[in-house]
Design a protein around this motif. Sequence first.
Motif, PDB file in Angstrom:
ATOM      1  N   ARG A  87       0.817  -1.224   0.000  1.00  0.00           N
ATOM      2  CA  ARG A  87       0.000   0.000   0.000  1.00  0.00           C
ATOM      3  C   ARG A  87       0.844   1.265   0.000  1.00  0.00           C
ATOM      4  O   ARG A  87       0.441   2.289  -0.544  1.00  0.00           O
ATOM      5  CB  ARG A  87      -0.914  -0.014   1.235  1.00  0.00           C
ATOM      6  N   VAL A  88       2.032   1.210   0.596  1.00  0.00           N
ATOM      7  CA  VAL A  88       2.881   2.405   0.727  1.00  0.00           C
ATOM      8  C   VAL A  88       4.168   2.279  -0.080  1.00  0.00           C
ATOM      9  O   VAL A  88       5.126   3.010   0.156  1.00  0.00           O
ATOM     10  CB  VAL A  88       3.196   2.692   2.215  1.00  0.00           C
ATOM     11  N   PHE A  89       4.167   1.374  -1.041  1.00  0.00           N
ATOM     12  CA  PHE A  89       5.406   1.058  -1.754  1.00  0.00           C
ATOM     13  C   PHE A  89       6.046   2.281  -2.399  1.00  0.00           C
ATOM     14  O   PHE A  89       7.253   2.493  -2.263  1.00  0.00           O
ATOM     15  CB  PHE A  89       5.180  -0.026  -2.813  1.00  0.00           C
ATOM     16  N   ASP A  90       5.278   3.073  -3.140  1.00  0.00           N
ATOM     17  CA  ASP A  90       5.865   4.198  -3.871  1.00  0.00           C
ATOM     18  C   ASP A  90       6.564   5.172  -2.933  1.00  0.00           C
ATOM     19  O   ASP A  90       7.679   5.622  -3.218  1.00  0.00           O
ATOM     20  CB  ASP A  90       4.801   4.920  -4.695  1.00  0.00           C
ATOM     21  N   GLU A  91       5.921   5.490  -1.828  1.00  0.00           N
ATOM     22  CA  GLU A  91       6.522   6.419  -0.870  1.00  0.00           C
ATOM     23  C   GLU A  91       7.784   5.824  -0.233  1.00  0.00           C
ATOM     24  O   GLU A  91       8.795   6.505  -0.083  1.00  0.00           O
ATOM     25  CB  GLU A  91       5.489   6.772   0.201  1.00  0.00           C
ATOM     26  N   LEU A  96      13.856   5.307   0.147  1.00  0.00           N
ATOM     27  CA  LEU A  96      15.054   4.484   0.007  1.00  0.00           C
ATOM     28  C   LEU A  96      15.929   4.964  -1.152  1.00  0.00           C
ATOM     29  O   LEU A  96      17.158   4.958  -1.055  1.00  0.00           O
ATOM     30  CB  LEU A  96      14.671   3.020  -0.177  1.00  0.00           C
ATOM     31  N   ALA A  97      15.313   5.398  -2.235  1.00  0.00           N
ATOM     32  CA  ALA A  97      16.075   5.879  -3.389  1.00  0.00           C
ATOM     33  C   ALA A  97      16.845   7.154  -3.054  1.00  0.00           C
ATOM     34  O   ALA A  97      17.902   7.414  -3.630  1.00  0.00           O
ATOM     35  CB  ALA A  97      15.145   6.115  -4.574  1.00  0.00           C
ATOM     36  N   ALA A  98      16.331   7.937  -2.128  1.00  0.00           N
ATOM     37  CA  ALA A  98      16.989   9.187  -1.752  1.00  0.00           C
ATOM     38  C   ALA A  98      18.244   8.961  -0.918  1.00  0.00           C
ATOM     39  O   ALA A  98      19.062   9.870  -0.778  1.00  0.00           O
ATOM     40  CB  ALA A  98      16.010  10.078  -0.981  1.00  0.00           C
ATOM     41  N   ALA A 126      17.035  -3.320  -7.433  1.00  0.00           N
ATOM     42  CA  ALA A 126      17.886  -2.286  -8.050  1.00  0.00           C
ATOM     43  C   ALA A 126      18.424  -1.320  -6.989  1.00  0.00           C
ATOM     44  O   ALA A 126      19.569  -0.888  -7.071  1.00  0.00           O
ATOM     45  CB  ALA A 126      17.117  -1.528  -9.120  1.00  0.00           C
ATOM     46  N   LEU A 127      17.611  -1.005  -5.986  1.00  0.00           N
ATOM     47  CA  LEU A 127      18.058  -0.116  -4.915  1.00  0.00           C
ATOM     48  C   LEU A 127      19.091  -0.778  -4.026  1.00  0.00           C
ATOM     49  O   LEU A 127      19.942  -0.108  -3.445  1.00  0.00           O
ATOM     50  CB  LEU A 127      16.878   0.332  -4.058  1.00  0.00           C
TER      51      LEU A 127
END
Length: 131
Positions: A87-91, A96-98, A126-127
Motif C-alpha cells: 500500500r505504501v510502496f511508492d513512498e 530508500l532511493a533518496a 535495483a536499490l
Amino acid sequence: MDETTRQQLGEVRGGTGSAPVLAATWRALLAHDPDVGVAAAFDLLAGEPRVKPSRSLVVDPGDAARRRWELRVAAAVALLGAPVVARVFDELRDELAADPHLAAEALAGVAPNRALDAQQQAALAALAQPG
C-alpha cells in the motif's frame, strides 16, 4: 488510540531496546494498528540524520545520531517486511532511493514482503545494488 498501540508506539519511537526487541515491536505495531505503524515509520524515515553517521569525521556525530540512524533503518525494515508495504510502496521506494546507505542497510536486513509484485521486487533489488 488504545493502550497497546500507545505503548508500542512509544517503544518504536524511543528505541531503547535491542534490535530484535525493536523489530518485534514494529511487527506487533504494524499488525495491531497498521495506519499508526505506517505513520510512525514514515515519521522516523523523514527524521534526522538524513545520511549515515560516519565514525571517521573530525567531529564525532555521537551515539545519539547513530541511534537515530538505527531507528530509521529499523522503520524501513519493518515496512519492507510488513504486508502493508504494498500500500505504501511508492513512498517507501522514494525514501530508500533518496539514500543509498539507508536502502542498502534496510534491504540487507529483511526479505521484502510477498505482497509486492514482481515489478516492485525488481525496483527494490535495483536499490539494493547502488551504482
